[in-house]
Design an enzyme around this catalytic site. Sequence first.
Site, PDB file in Angstrom:
ATOM      1  N   GLU A  12      10.037  -4.419  10.109  1.00 32.45           N
ATOM      2  CA  GLU A  12      10.415  -3.142   9.486  1.00 32.45           C
ATOM      3  C   GLU A  12      11.056  -2.222  10.520  1.00 32.45           C
ATOM      4  O   GLU A  12      10.481  -1.969  11.591  1.00 32.45           O
ATOM      5  CB  GLU A  12       9.174  -2.466   8.862  1.00 32.45           C
ATOM      6  CG  GLU A  12       9.521  -1.097   8.280  1.00 32.45           C
ATOM      7  CD  GLU A  12       8.458  -0.517   7.360  1.00 32.45           C
ATOM      8  OE1 GLU A  12       7.427  -1.184   7.118  1.00 32.45           O
ATOM      9  OE2 GLU A  12       8.660   0.611   6.887  1.00 32.45           O
TER      10      GLU A  12
ATOM     11  N   GLU B 126      -0.599  -5.588   8.764  1.00 33.55           N
ATOM     12  CA  GLU B 126       0.238  -4.980   9.798  1.00 33.55           C
ATOM     13  C   GLU B 126      -0.346  -5.220  11.186  1.00 33.55           C
ATOM     14  O   GLU B 126      -1.568  -5.241  11.345  1.00 33.55           O
ATOM     15  CB  GLU B 126       0.333  -3.459   9.564  1.00 33.55           C
ATOM     16  CG  GLU B 126       0.986  -3.093   8.250  1.00 33.55           C
ATOM     17  CD  GLU B 126       1.084  -1.587   8.038  1.00 33.55           C
ATOM     18  OE1 GLU B 126       0.766  -0.809   8.967  1.00 33.55           O
ATOM     19  OE2 GLU B 126       1.481  -1.185   6.927  1.00 33.55           O
TER      20      GLU B 126
ATOM     21  N   ASP C  27      -0.823  -6.369  -0.314  1.00 31.92           N
ATOM     22  CA  ASP C  27      -0.838  -5.701   0.994  1.00 31.92           C
ATOM     23  C   ASP C  27      -2.265  -5.273   1.321  1.00 31.92           C
ATOM     24  O   ASP C  27      -2.909  -4.585   0.512  1.00 31.92           O
ATOM     25  CB  ASP C  27       0.059  -4.453   0.881  1.00 31.92           C
ATOM     26  CG  ASP C  27       0.650  -4.053   2.205  1.00 31.92           C
ATOM     27  OD1 ASP C  27       0.507  -4.803   3.176  1.00 31.92           O
ATOM     28  OD2 ASP C  27       1.277  -2.981   2.247  1.00 31.92           O
TER      29      ASP C  27
ATOM     30  N   LYS D 195      -0.550  -9.602   3.120  1.00 37.81           N
ATOM     31  CA  LYS D 195       0.220  -9.111   4.275  1.00 37.81           C
ATOM     32  C   LYS D 195      -0.642  -8.149   5.062  1.00 37.81           C
ATOM     33  O   LYS D 195      -1.388  -7.357   4.458  1.00 37.81           O
ATOM     34  CB  LYS D 195       1.490  -8.392   3.797  1.00 37.81           C
ATOM     35  CG  LYS D 195       2.254  -7.706   4.915  1.00 37.81           C
ATOM     36  CD  LYS D 195       3.599  -7.172   4.457  1.00 37.81           C
ATOM     37  CE  LYS D 195       3.543  -5.788   3.869  1.00 37.81           C
ATOM     38  NZ  LYS D 195       2.982  -4.752   4.754  1.00 37.81           N
TER      39      LYS D 195
ATOM     40  N   ASP E 243       0.849  -1.196   0.000  1.00 36.98           N
ATOM     41  CA  ASP E 243       0.000   0.000   0.000  1.00 36.98           C
ATOM     42  C   ASP E 243       0.888   1.252   0.000  1.00 36.98           C
ATOM     43  O   ASP E 243       0.383   2.379  -0.074  1.00 36.98           O
ATOM     44  CB  ASP E 243      -1.015  -0.005   1.153  1.00 36.98           C
ATOM     45  CG  ASP E 243      -0.367   0.048   2.517  1.00 36.98           C
ATOM     46  OD1 ASP E 243       0.867  -0.085   2.613  1.00 36.98           O
ATOM     47  OD2 ASP E 243      -1.118   0.224   3.509  1.00 36.98           O
ATOM     48  N   SER E 244       2.215   1.051   0.021  1.00 39.62           N
ATOM     49  CA  SER E 244       3.139   2.164  -0.224  1.00 39.62           C
ATOM     50  C   SER E 244       2.889   2.752  -1.612  1.00 39.62           C
ATOM     51  O   SER E 244       3.388   3.835  -1.923  1.00 39.62           O
ATOM     52  CB  SER E 244       4.599   1.706  -0.089  1.00 39.62           C
ATOM     53  OG  SER E 244       4.839   0.545  -0.846  1.00 39.62           O
TER      54      SER E 244
HETATM   55  O1  KIV Z   1       3.395  -1.024   1.607  1.00 39.82           O
HETATM   56  C1  KIV Z   1       4.555  -1.429   1.653  1.00 39.82           C
HETATM   57  O2  KIV Z   1       5.337  -1.352   0.701  1.00 39.82           O
HETATM   58  C2  KIV Z   1       4.985  -2.016   2.914  1.00 39.82           C
HETATM   59  C3  KIV Z   1       6.436  -1.913   3.208  1.00 39.82           C
HETATM   60  C4  KIV Z   1       6.714  -0.572   3.796  1.00 39.82           C
HETATM   61  C5  KIV Z   1       6.872  -2.984   4.118  1.00 39.82           C
HETATM   62  O3  KIV Z   1       4.192  -2.457   3.684  1.00 39.82           O
END
Ligand code: KIV
Length: 282
Positions: A183, A116, A84, A114, A45-46
């Site tokens: 991270e 968090e 993500d 993934k 989600d970056s």
């Molecule tokens: O969204 C992303 O790229 C991530 C990384 C910062 C680990 O979650």
Amino acid sequence: MKKKTILDLRAMKSKGEKLTWMTAYDFPMASFAEQAGIDMILVGDSMGMVVMGYEDTIPVTMDDCISHCQAVRRGAKNTLIVGDMPFMSYQVSDESAVINAGRFLKESGVDAVKLEGGRRMCSRIKAIAEAGILVCGHIGLTPQSSGVLGGFKAQGRTVESARELILDAIAIEEAGAQFLLLEAVPPEVTEFIVSKLSIPVYSIGAGTPCDGQLIICGDMLGMFQAFTPKFVKKYANIAEVTVNAIKEYCDDVRNLKFPEDKHVYHISDDISEFEKLFKEFE
Ligand code: KIV
């Protein structure tokens, strides 16, 4: 190259082979990553910050993630892809977490998801894993809760903070996550966590004592200009190359250097036939 599976990830860990992992958000980057032989791609989600221009990852939606994952899958058909889960796609309930994780697999063909968070997210991880979906945990600096962390700050630097991370990591493995991302964590703490878990543990800014490394494509290629985290190594400066190329193009157009003869299509009938045609319109 054959797409890696969780069995390959475990085998690499047991042989001490480091896994390579990077983010990609679109077809070209995914295809470049696969051509370069990357082991795994994260559609993070970056994307919100790297390719959508938001200040953080909070505005990113499930629909954004699905459509970017679809493009990445088209570009990297033989690479293990992790989708993500964006903010609020799993925080509300176990049920909505499973529904959204399922959407990822059904609509975009990613191989794993993934999410968090540590102990507070274990019931979500358990529910998703029990639905038969590969889950990656993510602790340490968790960008979706950067507000609560007081910014994009390294975690586990004090004994108390390290204790929380260790308890989170153990709980995440027990909940059924198949691998874990740390991270911005000091390597001493990383090494201890790796020694306590049997699942593969990967690092982004957590040092070398991990089973592999993740990096954000926008950071490593010099495309993201807002800031560069301490843990990034820049392997290229795409921003500079691109701005210079566009400047050169503008210059060429303004000075009639582009297009050249080789860039145009030539007529295939005799020019005299064209002259007759043009006369018809006079
Ligand atoms: O969204 C992303 O790229 C991530 C990384 C910062 C680990 O979650």
